[in-house]
Design a protein around this motif. Structure first.
Motif, mmCIF file in Angstrom:
data_model
loop_
_atom_site.group_PDB
_atom_site.id
_atom_site.type_symbol
_atom_site.label_atom_id
_atom_site.label_comp_id
_atom_site.label_asym_id
_atom_site.label_seq_id
_atom_site.Cartn_x
_atom_site.Cartn_y
_atom_site.Cartn_z
ATOM 1 N N THR A 158 0.835 -1.202 0.000
ATOM 2 C CA THR A 158 0.000 0.000 0.000
ATOM 3 C C THR A 158 0.867 1.249 0.000
ATOM 4 O OG1 THR A 158 -1.752 -1.170 1.196
ATOM 5 C CG2 THR A 158 -1.812 1.229 1.239
ATOM 6 N N LEU A 159 1.914 1.246 0.808
ATOM 7 C CA LEU A 159 2.814 2.402 0.868
ATOM 8 C C LEU A 159 3.509 2.619 -0.470
ATOM 9 C CD1 LEU A 159 4.172 4.639 2.510
ATOM 10 C CD2 LEU A 159 5.850 2.946 3.284
ATOM 11 N N ALA A 160 3.911 1.529 -1.145
ATOM 12 C CA ALA A 160 4.564 1.660 -2.449
ATOM 13 C C ALA A 160 3.610 2.270 -3.476
ATOM 14 C CB ALA A 160 5.065 0.296 -2.925
ATOM 15 N N ALA A 161 2.359 1.801 -3.488
ATOM 16 C CA ALA A 161 1.370 2.364 -4.409
ATOM 17 C C ALA A 161 1.112 3.823 -4.084
ATOM 18 C CB ALA A 161 0.075 1.548 -4.338
ATOM 19 N N TRP A 162 1.058 4.122 -2.801
ATOM 20 C CA TRP A 162 0.847 5.498 -2.349
ATOM 21 C C TRP A 162 1.968 6.413 -2.834
ATOM 22 C CZ3 TRP A 162 -2.849 7.954 0.749
ATOM 23 C CH2 TRP A 162 -2.486 9.222 1.248
ATOM 24 N N ASN A 163 3.211 5.968 -2.644
ATOM 25 C CA ASN A 163 4.355 6.793 -3.040
ATOM 26 C C ASN A 163 4.366 7.044 -4.542
ATOM 27 O OD1 ASN A 163 5.361 7.117 -0.444
ATOM 28 N ND2 ASN A 163 6.661 5.296 -0.559
ATOM 29 N N ALA A 164 4.007 6.035 -5.324
ATOM 30 C CA ALA A 164 3.994 6.203 -6.776
ATOM 31 C C ALA A 164 3.022 7.296 -7.199
ATOM 32 C CB ALA A 164 3.639 4.884 -7.453
ATOM 33 N N LEU A 165 1.848 7.324 -6.597
ATOM 34 C CA LEU A 165 0.845 8.326 -6.962
ATOM 35 C C LEU A 165 1.154 9.688 -6.353
ATOM 36 C CD1 LEU A 165 -2.426 6.211 -6.787
ATOM 37 C CD2 LEU A 165 -1.412 7.240 -8.817
ATOM 38 N N SER A 166 1.678 9.699 -5.142
ATOM 39 C CA SER A 166 1.958 10.992 -4.505
ATOM 40 C C SER A 166 3.112 11.725 -5.173
ATOM 41 C CB SER A 166 2.256 10.798 -3.015
ATOM 42 O OG SER A 166 3.445 10.054 -2.817
ATOM 43 N N GLU A 167 3.933 10.988 -5.924
ATOM 44 C CA GLU A 167 5.065 11.605 -6.621
ATOM 45 C C GLU A 167 4.798 11.814 -8.112
ATOM 46 O OE1 GLU A 167 8.248 8.952 -5.780
ATOM 47 O OE2 GLU A 167 8.178 9.311 -3.602
ATOM 48 N N ALA A 168 3.600 11.459 -8.579
ATOM 49 C CA ALA A 168 3.287 11.596 -10.004
ATOM 50 C C ALA A 168 3.268 13.064 -10.422
ATOM 51 C CB ALA A 168 1.934 10.955 -10.301
ATOM 52 N N GLU A 169 3.695 13.313 -11.629
ATOM 53 C CA GLU A 169 3.677 14.661 -12.190
ATOM 54 C C GLU A 169 2.273 14.999 -12.694
ATOM 55 O OE1 GLU A 169 6.170 16.811 -12.249
ATOM 56 O OE2 GLU A 169 7.648 15.437 -11.365
ATOM 57 N N ILE A 170 1.911 16.268 -12.614
ATOM 58 C CA ILE A 170 0.638 16.709 -13.170
ATOM 59 C C ILE A 170 0.708 16.594 -14.692
ATOM 60 C CG2 ILE A 170 -1.007 18.607 -13.392
ATOM 61 C CD1 ILE A 170 0.015 19.719 -10.785
ATOM 62 N N PRO A 171 -0.178 15.819 -15.318
ATOM 63 C CA PRO A 171 -0.127 15.674 -16.775
ATOM 64 C C PRO A 171 -0.590 16.950 -17.468
ATOM 65 C CG PRO A 171 -2.015 14.516 -15.881
ATOM 66 C CD PRO A 171 -1.236 15.002 -14.699
ATOM 67 N N LYS A 172 0.006 17.245 -18.593
ATOM 68 C CA LYS A 172 -0.347 18.439 -19.341
ATOM 69 C C LYS A 172 -1.784 18.332 -19.854
ATOM 70 C CE LYS A 172 1.165 21.319 -23.238
ATOM 71 N NZ LYS A 172 1.151 22.557 -22.457
ATOM 72 N N GLY A 173 -2.592 19.350 -19.573
ATOM 73 C CA GLY A 173 -3.959 19.393 -20.057
ATOM 74 C C GLY A 173 -4.911 18.433 -19.385
ATOM 75 N N ALA A 174 -4.525 17.897 -18.228
ATOM 76 C CA ALA A 174 -5.384 16.934 -17.530
ATOM 77 C C ALA A 174 -5.270 17.154 -16.029
ATOM 78 C CB ALA A 174 -5.001 15.505 -17.899
ATOM 79 N N ALA A 175 -6.121 16.479 -15.285
ATOM 80 C CA ALA A 175 -6.133 16.650 -13.836
ATOM 81 C C ALA A 175 -6.123 15.328 -13.088
ATOM 82 C CB ALA A 175 -7.359 17.468 -13.415
ATOM 83 N N VAL A 176 -5.865 14.214 -13.775
ATOM 84 C CA VAL A 176 -5.898 12.903 -13.137
ATOM 85 C C VAL A 176 -4.782 12.027 -13.699
ATOM 86 C CG1 VAL A 176 -7.280 10.848 -12.635
ATOM 87 C CG2 VAL A 176 -8.412 13.049 -12.933
ATOM 88 N N VAL A 177 -4.156 11.262 -12.810
ATOM 89 C CA VAL A 177 -3.273 10.169 -13.207
ATOM 90 C C VAL A 177 -3.850 8.904 -12.589
ATOM 91 C CG1 VAL A 177 -0.995 9.122 -12.909
ATOM 92 C CG2 VAL A 177 -1.188 11.556 -13.455
ATOM 93 N N ALA A 178 -3.995 7.856 -13.376
ATOM 94 C CA ALA A 178 -4.602 6.619 -12.895
ATOM 95 C C ALA A 178 -3.630 5.452 -13.020
ATOM 96 C CB ALA A 178 -5.867 6.299 -13.687
ATOM 97 N N THR A 179 -3.715 4.523 -12.067
ATOM 98 C CA THR A 179 -2.975 3.275 -12.127
ATOM 99 C C THR A 179 -3.967 2.138 -11.945
ATOM 100 O OG1 THR A 179 -2.534 3.037 -9.753
ATOM 101 C CG2 THR A 179 -1.029 4.446 -11.001
ATOM 102 N N GLU A 180 -3.460 0.923 -11.906
ATOM 103 C CA GLU A 180 -4.341 -0.235 -11.747
ATOM 104 C C GLU A 180 -4.987 -0.279 -10.362
ATOM 105 O OE1 GLU A 180 -1.891 -3.558 -12.577
ATOM 106 O OE2 GLU A 180 -1.969 -3.303 -14.761
ATOM 107 N N VAL A 181 -4.378 0.393 -9.385
ATOM 108 C CA VAL A 181 -4.890 0.290 -8.011
ATOM 109 C C VAL A 181 -5.336 1.625 -7.426
ATOM 110 C CG1 VAL A 181 -3.544 -1.768 -7.511
ATOM 111 C CG2 VAL A 181 -2.573 0.482 -7.013
ATOM 112 N N GLY A 182 -5.385 2.669 -8.224
ATOM 113 C CA GLY A 182 -5.829 3.938 -7.661
ATOM 114 C C GLY A 182 -5.704 5.072 -8.647
ATOM 115 N N ARG A 183 -5.800 6.260 -8.111
ATOM 116 C CA ARG A 183 -5.673 7.462 -8.928
ATOM 117 C C ARG A 183 -5.228 8.623 -8.058
ATOM 118 N NH1 ARG A 183 -11.833 8.606 -10.862
ATOM 119 N NH2 ARG A 183 -11.710 6.372 -11.309
ATOM 120 N N VAL A 184 -4.700 9.637 -8.717
ATOM 121 C CA VAL A 184 -4.411 10.892 -8.044
ATOM 122 C C VAL A 184 -5.079 11.990 -8.851
ATOM 123 C CG1 VAL A 184 -2.146 11.023 -9.177
ATOM 124 C CG2 VAL A 184 -2.637 12.504 -7.229
ATOM 125 N N VAL A 185 -5.848 12.806 -8.154
ATOM 126 C CA VAL A 185 -6.557 13.929 -8.767
ATOM 127 C C VAL A 185 -5.855 15.218 -8.361
ATOM 128 C CG1 VAL A 185 -8.729 15.227 -8.762
ATOM 129 C CG2 VAL A 185 -8.758 12.725 -8.847
#
Length: 248
Positions: free
Chosen positions: A195-222
């Motif tokens: 859970t911590l590994a998945a959390w770290n991956a999303l909490s460190e994701a870059e804001i995508p250009k022209g979008a407001a969400v990054v999604a993975t197989e186990v979650g998302r970051v808005v």
């Protein structure tokens, strides 16, 4: 002496910012029509955030059931970690604040990102012994256990104090907690690590250009912060970015 002077200036700047905030609200609520406009604008923004946290977008399925979530503010960073068994309800209400205190303290307009982990999707990667532990303790208790593990690892400030009836705040020692979550978190160390590994991956994701969400197989970051730069018409057609861990 310089340190004392620096703290004094910082304190004055804080008071000035607080007065400016009050003055801004006084202007925004200057008459009944402005009050209605303020109500509409705030709810529209909160609704957009709630929709991005929960609804189907692209290849990312609807967010529902048990999740862990965390809110990061611009400047302060991670503020709060929570869990729910009803993501479809709780995450929609999170930015609105009708039954959740967070938005009353940290307005969603200054949220930088919200991380959501659908932890049941990680169970298949956990050892069989821990899968049996989760089955025995139940989803609700497991959610509390994972929430506790994340809170201890991250020490979010709004989880690290509790209100007192005297009107002030009391520090909480999360590591010494004897709550249900704390007691049962010791039973699922590998699931907590996943859970911590998945959390770290999303909490460190870059804001995508022209979008407001990054999604993975186990979650998302808005990214509520990105919504200020996107027109309202884009709210229902935002594309997703991805991270390098099997995300869509």
């Amino acid at each position: 002496m310089d340190d004392l002077y620096g703290r004094a200036v910082s304190g004055q700047a804080y008071e000035d910012a607080y007065r400016a905030w009050r003055l801004s609200l006084t202007t925004l609520l200057g008459d009944t029509s402005l009050l209605a406009r303020w109500q509409e604008r705030r709810y529209q923004f909160a609704h957009r955030v709630g929709a991005l946290l929960t609804e189907l977008h692209g290849d990312s399925s609807v967010t529902m059931g048990p999740v862990l979530y965390g809110v990061f503010a611009s400047g302060a960073g991670l503020c709060y970690i929570g869990q729910t068994q009803e993501a479809e309800r709780r995450l929609r209400d999170l930015p609105v604040g009708e039954s959740h205190h967070l938005a009353n303290t940290v307005p969603p307009e200054v949220w930088e990102r919200v991380v959501v982990i659908r932890w049941p999707l990680l169970l298949s990667e956990a050892p069989a012994s821990e899968q049996l532990e989760v089955e025995a303790m139940g989803s609700a208790v497991c959610g509390l256990a994972l929430e506790h593990a994340l809170q201890v690892a991250m020490a979010p400030p709004l989880n690290s104090r509790r209100r007192r009836t005297s009107g002030d705040w009391q520090p909480r020692n999360l590591a010494q907690s004897r709550s249900r979550g704390a007691i049962h978190s010791q039973r699922i160390p590998e699931l907590s690590r996943l859970t911590l590994a998945a959390w770290n991956a999303l909490s460190e994701a870059e804001i995508p250009k022209g979008a407001a969400v990054v999604a993975t197989e186990v979650g998302r970051v808005v990214f509520p912060s990105a919504l200020h730069e996107l027109p309202m018409s884009d709210a229902s057609s935002l594309v997703y970015g991805g991270v390098h861990d099997g995300s869509s």
